[in-house]
Design a protein around this motif. Structure first.
Motif, short mmCIF file in Angstrom:
data_model
loop_
_atom_site.label_atom_id
_atom_site.label_comp_id
_atom_site.label_asym_id
_atom_site.label_seq_id
_atom_site.Cartn_x
_atom_site.Cartn_y
_atom_site.Cartn_z
N CYS A 1 -25.66 39.00 30.47
CA CYS A 1 -25.69 37.54 30.36
C CYS A 1 -25.51 36.96 31.76
O CYS A 1 -24.55 37.31 32.45
N PHE A 2 -26.41 36.09 32.14
CA PHE A 2 -26.38 35.54 33.50
C PHE A 2 -26.35 34.01 33.39
O PHE A 2 -27.39 33.35 33.38
N PRO A 3 -25.14 33.40 33.28
CA PRO A 3 -25.06 31.93 33.22
C PRO A 3 -25.52 31.29 34.53
O PRO A 3 -24.98 31.61 35.59
N VAL A 4 -26.50 30.43 34.44
CA VAL A 4 -26.98 29.73 35.64
C VAL A 4 -26.20 28.44 35.86
O VAL A 4 -26.31 27.80 36.91
N THR A 5 -25.42 28.03 34.87
CA THR A 5 -24.53 26.87 34.97
C THR A 5 -23.57 26.92 33.79
O THR A 5 -23.88 27.52 32.75
N LEU A 6 -22.41 26.32 33.96
CA LEU A 6 -21.52 26.11 32.82
C LEU A 6 -21.45 24.63 32.45
O LEU A 6 -20.65 24.23 31.60
N ARG A 7 -22.30 23.83 33.10
CA ARG A 7 -22.42 22.44 32.69
C ARG A 7 -23.19 22.38 31.38
O ARG A 7 -24.09 23.17 31.13
N CYS A 8 -22.82 21.41 30.55
CA CYS A 8 -23.50 21.28 29.26
C CYS A 8 -23.49 19.82 28.83
O CYS A 8 -22.55 19.07 29.14
N ASN A 9 -24.55 19.41 28.14
CA ASN A 9 -24.61 18.04 27.63
C ASN A 9 -24.03 17.91 26.23
O ASN A 9 -24.06 16.83 25.65
N LEU A 10 -23.51 19.01 25.69
CA LEU A 10 -22.74 18.96 24.44
C LEU A 10 -21.28 19.25 24.74
O LEU A 10 -20.94 19.76 25.81
N ARG A 11 -20.41 18.92 23.77
CA ARG A 11 -18.97 19.14 23.93
C ARG A 11 -18.46 19.93 22.74
O ARG A 11 -17.65 19.46 21.94
N CYS A 12 -18.95 21.16 22.59
CA CYS A 12 -18.61 21.98 21.43
C CYS A 12 -17.16 22.43 21.48
O CYS A 12 -16.71 23.04 22.45
N LYS A 13 -16.44 22.15 20.41
CA LYS A 13 -15.01 22.43 20.36
C LYS A 13 -14.72 23.93 20.53
O LYS A 13 -13.77 24.32 21.19
N LEU A 14 -15.56 24.77 19.93
CA LEU A 14 -15.34 26.22 19.97
C LEU A 14 -16.30 26.92 20.92
O LEU A 14 -16.63 28.10 20.72
N CYS A 15 -16.73 26.24 21.95
CA CYS A 15 -17.62 26.85 22.94
C CYS A 15 -16.99 28.13 23.49
O CYS A 15 -15.87 28.12 24.01
N ALA A 16 -17.73 29.24 23.38
CA ALA A 16 -17.20 30.52 23.87
C ALA A 16 -17.01 30.51 25.38
O ALA A 16 -16.14 31.20 25.91
N GLU A 17 -17.83 29.73 26.08
CA GLU A 17 -17.71 29.62 27.54
C GLU A 17 -16.71 28.55 27.95
O GLU A 17 -16.40 28.40 29.12
N ARG A 18 -16.24 27.76 26.98
CA ARG A 18 -15.29 26.66 27.20
C ARG A 18 -15.81 25.64 28.21
O ARG A 18 -15.05 25.04 28.98
N SER A 19 -17.11 25.41 28.15
CA SER A 19 -17.73 24.46 29.10
C SER A 19 -17.09 23.08 29.09
O SER A 19 -16.86 22.50 30.16
N PRO A 20 -16.80 22.49 27.92
CA PRO A 20 -16.26 21.12 27.94
C PRO A 20 -14.83 21.02 28.45
O PRO A 20 -14.32 19.93 28.64
N TYR A 21 -14.19 22.17 28.69
CA TYR A 21 -12.79 22.15 29.09
C TYR A 21 -12.61 22.27 30.60
O TYR A 21 -11.49 22.35 31.10
N TYR A 22 -13.72 22.28 31.33
CA TYR A 22 -13.63 22.39 32.78
C TYR A 22 -13.60 21.01 33.43
O TYR A 22 -14.27 20.08 32.99
N GLU A 23 -12.87 20.93 34.50
CA GLU A 23 -12.94 19.73 35.35
C GLU A 23 -14.28 19.68 36.06
O GLU A 23 -15.00 18.68 36.01
N LYS A 24 -14.64 20.78 36.74
CA LYS A 24 -15.92 20.90 37.43
C LYS A 24 -16.55 22.23 37.01
O LYS A 24 -16.25 23.27 37.60
N PRO A 25 -17.41 22.19 36.00
CA PRO A 25 -18.00 23.45 35.53
C PRO A 25 -18.80 24.15 36.63
O PRO A 25 -19.38 23.51 37.51
#
Length: 642
Positions: free
Chosen positions: A10-34
């Motif tokens: 798995c090669f994440p090219v970004t952890l920014r996301c336009n959704l705010r999924c509560k159970l995001c496995a990558e925890r994208s919405p919980y970052y200050e600066k993804p």
């Protein structure tokens, strides 16, 4: 894994996301600066990955949301040019909310059947069908995973927080039951570090566990790195399993992509980037795709470029609003994108305080709410900082102008005669002059530390009287703060543009809508009473305001296309029967208030409307009751006819 091959990366090219999924496995919405590397950083990392392995069965380009990268097509092309012979399958996973570019489709077609796209449809956007249509038309292989009915993998799991959950023995048992390694969801590379799974990466970031391999570690030889990678993907991962719930056959399942809302905003981010900021702007918006860009640009175009942080909340929009916000957030670090699950008016009241409590800012910082279809002037922040330096107020009320949204014409302007500071009883003494500037919350600036020290609500007894649809909620909030905060400054400058739309809440018919006007009158009288006996001038002024409000409501009732005649008659009758209306119509008012002097026109409007209606069995009684009420005020009309 053999010595020369990795089953899947798995090669994440970004952890920014336009959704705010509560159970995001990558925890994208919980970052200050993804995590969002540059294109050059991506190419260096992918090259390093393939220096450690001769073959990858499946290279999975993930996020965050990969389509937020404008250079994604170039990266896909780069991998094809440099590493095509080492990859069996290249896959991109998207949440289906952003349309692919022509450049992406062209890059994808280079790969033929060795490339495909997973389109996840979480039913938070209507675009997934269009995304699939574009791929189908271009001949790009894709798979639509529709998260309704039979859920993919039976739903999402909650991998848990960062507390230790298992002993060594229990962790080993979990490892052998977990489907992550069994399904090949193994090995992810982020920032040059290789982890066995997303949970291991998160534990590393928290400083809890160090289950990773640094692909750029100068202390390790290439042979040593390959050996470390092989060990990493074996039993060593069990150290991370101690802190994880795992993805097991019997793990509890949850609705996929449930969005964080106003009540679930996480407390993890500190937004330390805001530590020196002097202003926090806030916009909460719903289905404003036609105007939100104008609003955001007006904030970002401040002459004071670096003195603010801007929270923009997508409040459950079903149009393109969320994508527009995400694009701004990805392009400008001053913008913090937040997604709420539903459109909820309470979010406007509760969410800002949750967000701002997570922010470390200048001790004298202010916050300001900008509506999603309005705009502020480029000099807004300049003037706020100027007023702060001169008066150090707890609240700043800027001048504003109302603009007809359809024509762009300025309807009127409101501002103080000069920059001024008032406090204490002066608030009541200046109420007549300044009340028009306190109608809505938009554009008002509040010193954060002052708000935190003044948490009371002087209108708590009134909130229980409010209809759910009450359009004047923000008036209560503004007056509450106007009363509680010690020093309030008004500007002589017009700094805020308030756009008027016919479909706004203030122009909408509701049964017994006049009750909102009664409550507003009570708010004003209660506010003034806190400073002592209400003067005759302010008393009459309150009823002059009330008359203008019910005249506006009367116009909405009469012209409503949704209310039937009986409903209109009932509302007019109830309005006339209300004690506040009776007081207003019999008040010995100061001639200063011209509408009170001419209040007979209110009676004439009702009279003319009633004379133009056909009465039936359902409305006969009400019609007679209304006319009986009007007769009491015939002395206000010069040409009354019985």
């Amino acid at each position: 894994m053999n010595d020369e091959s990795l089953e899947r990366v798995c090669f994440p090219v970004t952890l920014r996301c336009n959704l705010r999924c509560k159970l995001c496995a990558e925890r994208s919405p919980y970052y200050e600066k993804p995590y969002h590397p540059t294109f050059d950083e991506l190419t260096v990392q992918i090259d390093r990955l393939f220096s450690l392995t001769e073959h990858v069965g499946k290279l999975d380009i993930t996020g965050g949301e990969p389509f937020l990268r404008k250079d994604l097509s170039y990266f896909i092309h780069y991998i094809f040019d440099k590493h095509r012979d080492k990859i069996d399958k290249l896959r991109v996973t998207t949440n289906g909310t952003i349309l692919p570019t022509n450049e992406f489709i062209e890059a994808a077609m280079l790969w033929g059947n060795s490339f495909y796209v997973i389109v996840d449809n979480y039913h938070v956007s209507a675009k997934s069908k269009d995304v699939c249509r574009l791929f189908k038309e271009a001949g790009v292989p894709f798979e639509l995973r529709d998260y309704s009915g039979d859920l993919h993998c039976d739903g999402w799991v909650d991998y848990g927080d960062f507390s230790r959950k298992h002993s060594n023995t229990e962790a080993r048992q979990l490892f052998h039951k977990c489907m992550v390694p069994k399904l090949g969801f193994f090995t992810c590379m982020v920032g040059g570090l290789v982890f066995p799974c997303a949970k291991a990466r998160l534990l590393y970031e928290k400083g809890i566990a160090s289950v990773y391999m640094d692909a750029f570690d100068p202390e390790l030889t290439e042979t040593g790195k390959r050996a470390r990678l092989k060990a990493l993907l074996g039993d060593e991962v069990i150290e991370a399993c101690k802190y994880c719930n795992g993805l097991c056959e019997k793990s509890p399942r949850f609705t996929p992509a449930e969005q964080l809302n106003a009540y679930d905003i996480p407390a993890e981010p500190s937004y330390e980037e805001g530590s020196n900021k002097k202003m926090l702007f806030y916009t909460q918006t719903y289905n404003n795709e036609k105007t939100i860009a104008r609003t955001i640009e007006s904030v970002l175009n401040q002459t004071q470029k670096d003195d603010f942080l801007y929270f923009v909340v997508n409040n459950g929009s079903t149009d393109n609003t969320g994508n527009i916000i995400a694009e701004f957030a990805n392009a400008d670090p001053r913008v913090v994108s937040v997604v709420c699950e539903r459109n909820d008016i309470l979010g406007v009241l509760l969410l800002p305080h949750k967000l701002f409590n997570m922010v470390l800012v200048d001790e004298n910082a202010y916050y300001c709410i900008v509506d999603g279809d309005d705009a502020i002037r480029e000099s807004f922040l300049d003037n706020v900082l100027r007023i702060e330096e001169e008066f150090s107020p707890d609240m700043i009320v800027p001048g504003f102008r109302r603009i007809d949204a359809a024509s762009g014409d300025v309807v009127n302007e409101r501002m103080a005669r000069t920059d001024l500071l008032i406090s204490g009883p002066d608030k009541a003494d200046n109420f007549y002059e300044l009340r028009a500037l306190l109608l809505c919350q938009w554009g008002k600036c509040y010193k954060l530390k002052s708000l935190r020290n003044k948490a009371n609500n002087i209108f708590a007894n009134i909130r229980g009287l409010l209809p759910k649809w009450y359009p004047g909620q923000d008036t209560i909030g503004v007056l509450n703060r106007f009363f509680l905060l010690d020093k309030v400054a008004f500007t002589k400058e017009v700094l805020y543009d308030y756009y008027l739309y016919p479909q706004s809440a203030v122009n909408t018919f509701y049964p017994n809508r006049y009750l909102a006007d009664v409550v507003t009158l009570k708010i004003y009288k209660d506010f003034l009473a806190y400073f002592g006996p209400i003067s005759k001038l302010n008393w009459d002024f309150c009823y002059a305001i009330y008359l203008s409000l019910i005249e506006y409501t009367l116009n909405i009732i009469i012209n409503s296309p949704v209310a039937d005649i009986k409903q209109k008659f009932e509302d007019i009758y109830n309005m006339l029967r209300d004690n506040e209306t009776k007081t207003m119509l019999t008040l010995d008012a100061d001639p200063e208030f011209r509408n009170l002097a001419n209040r007979g026109s209110f009676i004439v409007t009702i009279l003319n409307y009633m004379r133009g209606q056909s009465v039936n069995d359902d409305t006969y009684f009400l019609s007679g009751e209304i006319m009986a009420e009007l007769v009491q005020y015939k002395h206000l009309i010069t040409d009354w006819e019985d």
